[in-house]
Write a protein that holds these residues in place. Structure first.
Motif, PDB file in Angstrom:
ATOM      1  N   ALA A 134      37.166  42.341  44.855  1.00  0.00           N
ATOM      2  CA  ALA A 134      36.775  41.292  43.916  1.00  0.00           C
ATOM      3  C   ALA A 134      35.256  41.176  43.829  1.00  0.00           C
ATOM      4  O   ALA A 134      34.696  40.982  42.734  1.00  0.00           O
ATOM      5  CB  ALA A 134      37.387  39.963  44.342  1.00  0.00           C
ATOM      6  N   ALA A 135      34.565  41.309  44.971  1.00  0.00           N
ATOM      7  CA  ALA A 135      33.098  41.238  44.961  1.00  0.00           C
ATOM      8  C   ALA A 135      32.492  42.415  44.210  1.00  0.00           C
ATOM      9  O   ALA A 135      31.516  42.262  43.468  1.00  0.00           O
ATOM     10  CB  ALA A 135      32.577  41.189  46.397  1.00  0.00           C
ATOM     11  N   VAL A 136      33.077  43.602  44.390  1.00  0.00           N
ATOM     12  CA  VAL A 136      32.584  44.790  43.683  1.00  0.00           C
ATOM     13  C   VAL A 136      32.721  44.614  42.180  1.00  0.00           C
ATOM     14  O   VAL A 136      31.867  45.060  41.387  1.00  0.00           O
ATOM     15  CB  VAL A 136      33.344  46.053  44.153  1.00  0.00           C
ATOM     16  CG1 VAL A 136      33.046  47.242  43.250  1.00  0.00           C
ATOM     17  CG2 VAL A 136      32.972  46.375  45.591  1.00  0.00           C
ATOM     18  N   LEU A 137      33.773  43.934  41.753  1.00  0.00           N
ATOM     19  CA  LEU A 137      34.012  43.699  40.331  1.00  0.00           C
ATOM     20  C   LEU A 137      33.179  42.549  39.777  1.00  0.00           C
ATOM     21  O   LEU A 137      33.322  42.178  38.614  1.00  0.00           O
ATOM     22  CB  LEU A 137      35.498  43.426  40.087  1.00  0.00           C
ATOM     23  CG  LEU A 137      36.441  44.618  40.358  1.00  0.00           C
ATOM     24  CD1 LEU A 137      37.889  44.190  40.227  1.00  0.00           C
ATOM     25  CD2 LEU A 137      36.124  45.771  39.404  1.00  0.00           C
ATOM     26  N   GLY A 138      32.326  41.965  40.621  1.00  0.00           N
ATOM     27  CA  GLY A 138      31.384  40.959  40.149  1.00  0.00           C
ATOM     28  C   GLY A 138      31.783  39.519  40.396  1.00  0.00           C
ATOM     29  O   GLY A 138      31.087  38.608  39.923  1.00  0.00           O
ATOM     30  N   SER A 186      32.071  36.012  42.184  1.00  0.00           N
ATOM     31  CA  SER A 186      31.316  35.240  43.170  1.00  0.00           C
ATOM     32  C   SER A 186      32.229  34.906  44.348  1.00  0.00           C
ATOM     33  O   SER A 186      33.458  34.994  44.237  1.00  0.00           O
ATOM     34  CB  SER A 186      30.797  33.951  42.544  1.00  0.00           C
ATOM     35  OG  SER A 186      31.888  33.102  42.176  1.00  0.00           O
ATOM     36  N   PRO A 187      31.677  34.502  45.503  1.00  0.00           N
ATOM     37  CA  PRO A 187      32.542  34.135  46.635  1.00  0.00           C
ATOM     38  C   PRO A 187      33.546  33.041  46.289  1.00  0.00           C
ATOM     39  O   PRO A 187      34.692  33.096  46.730  1.00  0.00           O
ATOM     40  CB  PRO A 187      31.533  33.661  47.689  1.00  0.00           C
ATOM     41  CG  PRO A 187      30.278  34.390  47.369  1.00  0.00           C
ATOM     42  CD  PRO A 187      30.252  34.500  45.874  1.00  0.00           C
ATOM     43  N   LEU A 188      33.118  32.053  45.489  1.00  0.00           N
ATOM     44  CA  LEU A 188      34.037  30.978  45.113  1.00  0.00           C
ATOM     45  C   LEU A 188      35.172  31.517  44.245  1.00  0.00           C
ATOM     46  O   LEU A 188      36.344  31.181  44.454  1.00  0.00           O
ATOM     47  CB  LEU A 188      33.282  29.877  44.362  1.00  0.00           C
ATOM     48  CG  LEU A 188      34.146  28.711  43.855  1.00  0.00           C
ATOM     49  CD1 LEU A 188      34.837  28.018  45.024  1.00  0.00           C
ATOM     50  CD2 LEU A 188      33.300  27.721  43.058  1.00  0.00           C
ATOM     51  N   ARG A 189      34.831  32.376  43.258  1.00  0.00           N
ATOM     52  CA  ARG A 189      35.872  32.923  42.396  1.00  0.00           C
ATOM     53  C   ARG A 189      36.785  33.881  43.168  1.00  0.00           C
ATOM     54  O   ARG A 189      37.995  33.910  42.938  1.00  0.00           O
ATOM     55  CB  ARG A 189      35.245  33.647  41.203  1.00  0.00           C
ATOM     56  CG  ARG A 189      36.305  34.136  40.211  1.00  0.00           C
ATOM     57  CD  ARG A 189      35.688  34.769  38.982  1.00  0.00           C
ATOM     58  NE  ARG A 189      36.734  35.210  38.065  1.00  0.00           N
ATOM     59  CZ  ARG A 189      36.510  35.866  36.940  1.00  0.00           C
ATOM     60  NH1 ARG A 189      35.260  36.159  36.584  1.00  0.00           N
ATOM     61  NH2 ARG A 189      37.515  36.228  36.180  1.00  0.00           N
ATOM     62  N   ALA A 190      36.208  34.638  44.097  1.00  0.00           N
ATOM     63  CA  ALA A 190      37.028  35.534  44.916  1.00  0.00           C
ATOM     64  C   ALA A 190      38.032  34.735  45.733  1.00  0.00           C
ATOM     65  O   ALA A 190      39.200  35.118  45.863  1.00  0.00           O
ATOM     66  CB  ALA A 190      36.136  36.372  45.823  1.00  0.00           C
ATOM     67  N   TRP A 191      37.579  33.596  46.260  1.00  0.00           N
ATOM     68  CA  TRP A 191      38.502  32.750  47.019  1.00  0.00           C
ATOM     69  C   TRP A 191      39.591  32.195  46.106  1.00  0.00           C
ATOM     70  O   TRP A 191      40.763  32.158  46.479  1.00  0.00           O
ATOM     71  CB  TRP A 191      37.730  31.600  47.659  1.00  0.00           C
ATOM     72  CG  TRP A 191      38.605  30.639  48.403  1.00  0.00           C
ATOM     73  CD1 TRP A 191      39.044  30.749  49.686  1.00  0.00           C
ATOM     74  CD2 TRP A 191      39.176  29.423  47.889  1.00  0.00           C
ATOM     75  NE1 TRP A 191      39.838  29.685  50.017  1.00  0.00           N
ATOM     76  CE2 TRP A 191      39.952  28.846  48.941  1.00  0.00           C
ATOM     77  CE3 TRP A 191      39.109  28.765  46.668  1.00  0.00           C
ATOM     78  CZ2 TRP A 191      40.639  27.656  48.784  1.00  0.00           C
ATOM     79  CZ3 TRP A 191      39.797  27.575  46.516  1.00  0.00           C
ATOM     80  CH2 TRP A 191      40.547  27.029  47.561  1.00  0.00           C
ATOM     81  N   ARG A 192      39.195  31.786  44.889  1.00  0.00           N
ATOM     82  CA  ARG A 192      40.161  31.203  43.966  1.00  0.00           C
ATOM     83  C   ARG A 192      41.168  32.235  43.472  1.00  0.00           C
ATOM     84  O   ARG A 192      42.355  31.942  43.316  1.00  0.00           O
ATOM     85  CB  ARG A 192      39.422  30.561  42.792  1.00  0.00           C
ATOM     86  CG  ARG A 192      40.339  29.783  41.843  1.00  0.00           C
ATOM     87  CD  ARG A 192      39.574  29.077  40.742  1.00  0.00           C
ATOM     88  NE  ARG A 192      39.006  30.026  39.788  1.00  0.00           N
ATOM     89  CZ  ARG A 192      37.720  30.257  39.637  1.00  0.00           C
ATOM     90  NH1 ARG A 192      36.845  29.593  40.390  1.00  0.00           N
ATOM     91  NH2 ARG A 192      37.268  31.119  38.747  1.00  0.00           N
ATOM     92  N   GLU A 193      40.718  33.459  43.225  1.00  0.00           N
ATOM     93  CA  GLU A 193      41.575  34.478  42.644  1.00  0.00           C
ATOM     94  C   GLU A 193      42.346  35.284  43.686  1.00  0.00           C
ATOM     95  O   GLU A 193      43.420  35.820  43.387  1.00  0.00           O
ATOM     96  CB  GLU A 193      40.730  35.437  41.785  1.00  0.00           C
ATOM     97  CG  GLU A 193      40.002  34.778  40.640  1.00  0.00           C
ATOM     98  CD  GLU A 193      40.952  34.255  39.569  1.00  0.00           C
ATOM     99  OE1 GLU A 193      42.112  34.720  39.516  1.00  0.00           O
ATOM    100  OE2 GLU A 193      40.537  33.368  38.783  1.00  0.00           O
ATOM    101  N   VAL A 194      41.816  35.378  44.918  1.00  0.00           N
ATOM    102  CA  VAL A 194      42.439  36.222  45.941  1.00  0.00           C
ATOM    103  C   VAL A 194      43.126  35.389  47.009  1.00  0.00           C
ATOM    104  O   VAL A 194      44.338  35.503  47.241  1.00  0.00           O
ATOM    105  CB  VAL A 194      41.393  37.171  46.589  1.00  0.00           C
ATOM    106  CG1 VAL A 194      42.038  37.975  47.721  1.00  0.00           C
ATOM    107  CG2 VAL A 194      40.808  38.101  45.544  1.00  0.00           C
TER     108      VAL A 194
END
Length: 541
Positions: free
Chosen positions: A441-445, A447-455
């Protein structure tokens, strides 16, 4: 990590430290000599000895009675399993004053055993031990049974194929795998019984006193803060040592085994022996769990419709603040139900935010400092609630934190007890999330907050709901600290029950039983809903 550290520093460490400081300071100087003076007193040594040996006896008796139940819940599939799991968990979240009174009605003067066979166990250590087993049965069933259900039974079957007997296969294969879980459960039971308060005070009478009871007596009755401060330090040191060992056993359990889906290991009982074991566990649950709760419900109706009759008179009396000429409340006792629900909802939200952030930080960081913080998160379960309650009153009384008259004080105290349950429920699930998903998720751009929300969030959604259920149920039953800070015009259910029990008269006693029944039903419904959404059985609670 900053939010959990600030929360525990401000609302736990600060109040407790302030109470200890008032007891051990004189003229601005620390008086550490008081520690030796207090610990040399014969009456205090007797309290320390009783606290320790009753906790050891309670732990051993709980393991002896609950381990067969852990096996049944782990390996057997039978109708009503989820309902029974919720039922055996209800005592764990009930206020101690409620359960102590239920056991008193069962074992004391005029109780069920006294009426049937003339047997009384009140003011004996056996009443205390049985009540402790009642409380902690679910700790062993959930902690040990959760892991047992994920152990591959084919490993034990392979040992038997190679010539090992049933007991030898269990001793050499299953028992070593269960060892960390059994140790973790035993330590938690020891912690809860070592710090026991309501059960010992109600069932033990003046003859028995644990550290927690003695702290309350020295603080509230004798106003001896130096002695209370020393006993608080002793309890704090003991609880810290227990939690350090517990954290080590949890880490061993988490990385020692390859686990399987619990759905693959449970089946219907086979043969007379397994059916007999299931029947024995059901009988134990009936006598140990349901019988005291049944007495509690029966007393909420008994006498309400006249001599020997049953009715809803005690429940109707809850709608009036002055029933029977009583001035126990400024408001109708029934308002305590709404107060408790509102406080518990706010406390649950606080516990989810603080506990969720703490669990996330513990998942992504390592090191001794982080492991130490993991253990510190459990301290509110063992440190004297009396100390925390008094600490709130003397520390949160000046701007900008003058909260003595604020309603938020109660949810804050309840959240302190709820956070450990949130952390212990969410931590195993968060640690199971593959780090490569976050990295992708981070490689795809993201943010840490969005990565937490989506993953993370989609994977841990059920764990969040389970954690919320436990935090809500525990907040409803919190009594030790709340009794000192709840306002007279906004009592919680446990505080209302304690006030009613503190007054003489059949009507007050009946109303206490009615409120206790309402609290029990709310907790039971919460836990039943929790069981319907719970999928991971490997957590500690």
């Amino acid at each position: 990590m900053a939010v959990p550290v600030a929360f525990f520093g401000l609302f736990f460490a600060y109040p407790v430290t302030a109470i200890v400081g008032r007891g051990l300071k004189a003229g601005g100087d620390w008086q550490f000599g008081r520690i030796g003076d207090v610990l040399a007193r014969p009456d205090i040594l007797d309290v320390l000895w009783f606290t320790t040996w009753q906790a050891l006896a309670s732990t051993a008796l709980t393991l002896l009675i609950a381990l067969p139940g852990a096996y049944v819940f782990a390996r057997f599939d039978f109708p009503g399993k989820q309902l029974l799991r919720a039922v055996v968990t209800v005592p764990f979240v009930l206020p101690t004053v409620v359960v102590g009174t239920a056991f008193l009605a069962l074992l004391g003067r005029g109780g069920l055993l006294d009426e049937l066979w003339g047997v009384r166990l009140d003011t004996t250590v056996w009443a205390i031990l049985l009540a402790h087993v009642f409380f902690n049965y679910a700790v062993v069933v959930r902690t040990v049974g959760g892991l047992w259900s994920q152990l591959d039974p084919r490993q034990e079957e392979a040992a038997r194929v190679l010539g090992a007997g049933r007991f030898a296969a269990f001793r050499r294969v299953t028992l070593p795998a269960l060892g960390p879980a059994v140790a973790a459960a035993a330590l938690m039971v020891f912690l809860f019984t070592f710090t026991s308060f309501g059960v010992v005070q109600i069932l033990g009478g003046p003859a028995y006193s644990t550290l927690e009871v003695e702290i309350y007596r020295q603080t509230a009755q004798l106003l001896d803060l130096p002695t209370a401060a020393v006993l608080t330090l002793v309890q704090f040191a003991a609880v810290g040592a227990i939690l350090a060992v517990h954290a080590a056993t949890v880490r061993r359990r988490e990385r020692a085994l390859k686990l399987v889906d619990p759905g693959q290991t449970s089946r219907r009982p086979r043969g007379p022996g397994q059916w007999a074991l299931l029947g024995g566990v059901l009988l134990t649950a009936l006598l140990l769990i349901l019988l005291p709760l049944g007495v509690l419900v029966e007393r909420s109706f008994d006498g309400a419709a006249g001599a020997g009759g049953y009715g809803f008179g005690y429940y109707r009396a809850l709608q009036s603040a002055g029933s029977g000429g009583s001035s126990t409340f400024l408001v109708p006792p029934l308002e305590a139900v709404g107060n408790s629900l509102r406080y518990a909802l706010v406390a649950t939200l606080i516990a989810l935010v603080v506990g969720g952030l703490a669990a996330a930080a513990l998942t992504r960081r390592a090191g001794r400092l982080v492991r130490g913080f993991d253990a510190l998160l459990m301290l509110p379960l063992g440190v004297s609630a009396v100390t925390v309650g008094f600490g709130f009153l003397i520390t949160l009384d000046e701007p900008p934190l003058d909260l003595r008259t604020s309603w938020i004080l109660v949810p804050l105290a309840q959240a302190l007890v709820g956070v450990p349950f949130v952390v212990r429920t969410m931590l195993p699930v968060l640690r199971a999330v593959d780090d490569r998903l976050r990295e992708a998720a981070a490689v795809l751009g993201a943010s840490p907050l969005r990565a937490w929300r989506e993953v993370d969030l989609p994977l841990v959604r059920r764990a969040v709901l389970v954690a919320a259920g436990f935090a809500f149920a525990v907040s409803l039953g919190e009594f030790g600290a709340t009794v000192f800070i709840a306002r007279p015009d906004n009592p919680t259910l446990p505080v209302a029950v304690a006030r009613l029990l503190g007054r003489s008269g059949e009507l007050n006693y009946g109303q206490a039983m009615a409120l206790s029944t309402i609290l029990m039903l709310v907790c039971a419904v919460s836990l039943l809903l929790l069981e319907r959404i719970r999928t991971d059985r490997s957590g500690e609670f």
